[in-house]
Design a protein around this motif. Structure first.
Motif, mmCIF file in Angstrom:
data_model
loop_
_atom_site.group_PDB
_atom_site.id
_atom_site.type_symbol
_atom_site.label_atom_id
_atom_site.label_comp_id
_atom_site.label_asym_id
_atom_site.label_seq_id
_atom_site.Cartn_x
_atom_site.Cartn_y
_atom_site.Cartn_z
ATOM 1 N N UNK A 117 20.134 -25.354 -29.540
ATOM 2 C CA UNK A 117 20.884 -26.605 -29.591
ATOM 3 C C UNK A 117 22.331 -26.406 -29.139
ATOM 4 N N UNK A 118 22.899 -27.443 -28.536
ATOM 5 C CA UNK A 118 24.288 -27.416 -28.104
ATOM 6 C C UNK A 118 25.207 -28.134 -29.088
ATOM 7 N N UNK A 119 24.640 -28.885 -30.010
ATOM 8 C CA UNK A 119 25.430 -29.619 -31.003
ATOM 9 C C UNK A 119 24.575 -29.883 -32.229
ATOM 10 N N UNK A 131 23.721 -42.836 -31.459
ATOM 11 C CA UNK A 131 24.257 -41.752 -30.622
ATOM 12 C C UNK A 131 25.015 -40.738 -31.471
ATOM 13 N N UNK A 132 25.811 -41.206 -32.425
ATOM 14 C CA UNK A 132 26.547 -40.287 -33.313
ATOM 15 C C UNK A 132 25.573 -39.464 -34.166
ATOM 16 N N UNK A 133 24.548 -40.116 -34.703
ATOM 17 C CA UNK A 133 23.546 -39.392 -35.489
ATOM 18 C C UNK A 133 22.893 -38.307 -34.635
ATOM 19 N N UNK A 159 21.642 -35.480 -28.579
ATOM 20 C CA UNK A 159 22.414 -36.462 -27.837
ATOM 21 C C UNK A 159 22.606 -36.083 -26.383
ATOM 22 N N UNK A 160 23.710 -36.555 -25.841
ATOM 23 C CA UNK A 160 23.970 -36.459 -24.406
ATOM 24 C C UNK A 160 23.961 -35.027 -23.873
ATOM 25 N N UNK A 161 24.543 -34.079 -24.602
ATOM 26 C CA UNK A 161 24.568 -32.688 -24.125
ATOM 27 C C UNK A 161 23.155 -32.126 -23.993
ATOM 28 N N UNK A 162 22.311 -32.398 -24.971
ATOM 29 C CA UNK A 162 20.927 -31.906 -24.908
ATOM 30 C C UNK A 162 20.142 -32.601 -23.808
ATOM 31 N N UNK A 169 18.326 -30.375 -21.184
ATOM 32 C CA UNK A 169 16.857 -30.325 -21.222
ATOM 33 C C UNK A 169 16.171 -31.271 -20.238
ATOM 34 N N UNK A 170 16.901 -32.295 -19.767
ATOM 35 C CA UNK A 170 16.267 -33.288 -18.901
ATOM 36 C C UNK A 170 15.284 -34.164 -19.656
ATOM 37 N N UNK A 171 15.550 -34.354 -20.946
ATOM 38 C CA UNK A 171 14.698 -35.202 -21.777
ATOM 39 C C UNK A 171 15.544 -35.752 -22.921
#
Length: 171
Positions: free
Chosen positions: A4-6, A48-50, A58-61, A65-67
């Motif tokens: 995970x990135x976040x 989005x915050x959750x 969220x956005x980083x993943x 991951x492209x998903x």
């Protein structure tokens, strides 16, 4: 990318509170309150915050991951008006999850704690390359399951699982 990135692995507050929202002037309709469409926008921004801050989905993943999560079904209840510049916040609980999906319930509350709307929704992880469902990575499945467990003892909300329809007294 398998890490995970976040987000974090838990434990997760029960319920999770997401704060810091207010009603901008452009969300006000001709009835003088927040337009129904912007409730969906507000719930989506809180989700989005959750996803970012707690689950790491969220956005980083999505970029890595492209998903990412797509809402499959949503049911909202509108319980109280909210007006321009009003402050509001959310409570989230994860009701269920599996390898590809999550089922949550969220409440929108005014700054003074009055319930103004609820949303129950089902989301699914979707591959951006195929447009089809895809399993979450193991770490994400574990986080979702942990959140479900951490939220399991919350009192049931009366809006969860409601059917939609006209209620008639004579039937």
């Amino acid at each position: 990318m398998t890490n995970p990135l976040s987000g974090h692995d838990g434990s997760y507050d029960a319920p999770i509170e997401i704060r810091g929202f207010s009603v901008p002037p452009e969300w006000i309709d001709y009835n003088g309150h927040m337009n129904v469409g912007y409730y969906g926008v507000a719930f989506d921004r809180a989700l989005d915050h959750l996803m970012d801050d707690h689950l790491g989905l969220g956005e980083a993943q999505v970029s890595a991951l492209g998903q990412g999560p797509y809402i499959l079904q949503s049911h909202m209840n509108f319980l109280r008006e909210i007006h321009q510049d009003a402050l509001f916040w959310f409570r989230f609980r994860m009701l269920d999850s599996d390898q590809k999906r999550g089922h949550y319930f969220a409440q929108m509350l005014t700054d003074d704690g009055e319930l103004c709307a609820t949303q129950e929704a089902l989301f699914m992880n979707v591959s951006h390359s195929t447009g089809r469902s895809a399993p979450y990575p193991d770490w994400a499945v574990a986080r979702l399951a942990r959140m479900v467990r951490d939220h399991a003892n919350l009192d049931p909300a009366p809006q969860v699982g409601l059917a939609i329809g006209i209620r008639r007294r004579d039937q």
